[in-house]
Enzyme design. Sequence first.
Site, PDB file in Angstrom:
ATOM      1  N   ARG A  13       2.536   4.256  -0.919  1.00 15.16           N
ATOM      2  CA  ARG A  13       3.049   5.587  -0.953  1.00 15.16           C
ATOM      3  C   ARG A  13       3.908   5.703  -2.034  1.00 15.16           C
ATOM      4  NH1 ARG A  13       8.078   5.652   1.877  1.00 15.16           N
ATOM      5  NH2 ARG A  13       8.918   3.595   1.952  1.00 15.16           N
ATOM      6  N   THR A  14       4.263   7.183  -2.432  1.00 13.50           N
ATOM      7  CA  THR A  14       4.867   7.606  -3.682  1.00 13.50           C
ATOM      8  C   THR A  14       6.325   7.301  -3.432  1.00 13.50           C
ATOM      9  OG1 THR A  14       3.335   9.348  -3.798  1.00 13.50           O
ATOM     10  CG2 THR A  14       5.248   9.448  -4.909  1.00 13.50           C
ATOM     11  N   LEU A  15       6.939   6.641  -4.143  1.00 15.54           N
ATOM     12  CA  LEU A  15       8.480   6.382  -3.933  1.00 15.54           C
ATOM     13  C   LEU A  15       9.205   7.210  -5.081  1.00 15.54           C
ATOM     14  CD1 LEU A  15       8.320   2.448  -3.605  1.00 15.54           C
ATOM     15  CD2 LEU A  15       8.892   4.077  -1.706  1.00 15.54           C
ATOM     16  N   ASN A  64       4.726   9.885   2.530  1.00 13.35           N
ATOM     17  CA  ASN A  64       3.865   9.680   1.249  1.00 13.35           C
ATOM     18  C   ASN A  64       3.586  11.122   0.530  1.00 13.35           C
ATOM     19  OD1 ASN A  64       2.303   8.532  -0.778  1.00 13.35           O
ATOM     20  ND2 ASN A  64       0.397   8.528   0.635  1.00 13.35           N
TER      21      ASN A  64
END
Lengths: 275, 254
Positions: free
Chosen positions: B31-33, B135
């Site tokens: 997932r995009t952090l 995400n």
Amino acid sequence: MFRNQYDTDVTTWSPTGRLFQVEYAMEAVKQGSAAIGLRSRSHVVLACVNKAQSELSSHQKKIFKVDDHIGVAIAGLTADGRVLSRYMRSEAINHSFTYESPLPVGRLVVHLADKAQVCTQRSWKRPYGVGLLVGGLDESGAHLYYNCPSGNYFEYQAFAIGSRSQAAKTYLERRFESFGDSSREDLIKDAILAVRETLQGETLKSSLCTVSVLGVGEPFHFLDQETIQKVIDTFEKVAEDEEGEAGEGDAEAAAAPAEQGGGGAGDQDVAPMEM
Amino acid sequence: MLLILWGVLIQFTIPIDNGDALKNAEADSQRTLYPYVTGTSIVAIKYKDGVLMASDMGGSYGSTLRYKNIERVKAIGKHSLLGASGEISDFQEILRYLDELVLNDNMWDDGNSLGPKEVHNYLTRVMYNRRNKFNPLWNTLVLGGVKNGEIYLGMVSMIGVSFEDNHVATGFGNHLARPILRDEWRADLSFEDGVKLLEKCMRVLLYRDRSAINKLQIAKITEEGVTVSQPYSLKTFWEFQAFHNPTAGAQGSW
């Protein structure tokens, strides 16, 4: 149609290239009570005959609202029709939720037809035994479609399905060319007159039919009994006046001799599940 | 962990499952952090005939201005324009989703087509659902368009906040451009006046936003269709008195 050795399975072709089970499903549509649809450029009217199981029961619902801009009238196995209406409502509302825009009726009928086709190609399923008259709006105006159990769909200016629909069709065939430019009121009147044709002799009363309208700027809704009765009165009254004056029934509006009609309610050969 | 059961001491340990640590690391990489390559503000306004949208062509890699030829405004279907700030790779992913959407819409070939309102709502659903899964697509999107004479302009953020307005801006544009637009925007702006207004906003952003570069594109959408201008630069002026001898008032400081 007679029984033959190729009609047991929906997935069996006959040597002449027919799927008999699908054709039998279309017969079921012909047994249901009549449903009629007509459209102008801006409006669609759906009407049907109210048929009750017995005098004690209420009549079955045959016209359903799918969305503000789409309605459907069914003929045949009403249970199948109810399930398909629920599917249509689901499709319409999902589209509305995602795009905040009404689902174009032309796309809905394709989904519906594809769903029906699946049942003609699976050995563990049977075709839906219901014909649907789908009326609705999209960007290009008002549309009326007929979806049949075979998975085919056609667009119509006006159409009738169910028992004794041929009488209505004959009436509509004479007048359909003018429907495109018809006013909303004329369209409703023509729908009720077409319903009357299917009654073949029985007196037309507002309790005997259900009428629904949708159009540009007018969401789908049912007409109440009063409104329908008023429309009926306009042409029944004309007939009565002419009867009174000339003493001869006018061929167009012969309502008086219908009193003797016990014709409507006696179909013993119709299965109880079909309406 | 110790337990006494029917007088018998039962000891069980909760094993330290290295599989867990591995799973967590993998789960995180799914997932995009944080964003990596980012675009800065988009500024867009409705005008007399449609929508005007301006953006610069920079893609920053943290504090480095790495890419200087990124088009952050694209045409969608016949009726819409999409501008994005934030993670560029997520913007490209969104363009792929919309490409599929427009393709399927065209395949129907039935006279119906997706308008800007439909695209905006579709994007809102996508952004909000991704946010719910922790995400997100790390973008703030601007959607403008014209269909059947109706001019539409809206915005969706990475957490799914979505709204329409007569003028919108993302990122720094919210703080620097919108006050100008609130004062000077009118519904009947001509094309020339609209461009002047946008250039005024973009100039302020150029002066004050460190991730802005002096290479911008202005896109226009009207009933007739989309035009995206060639990249060009704004004239800047650095001879303000306050910029001469900047350390005059504080010798020794930097």
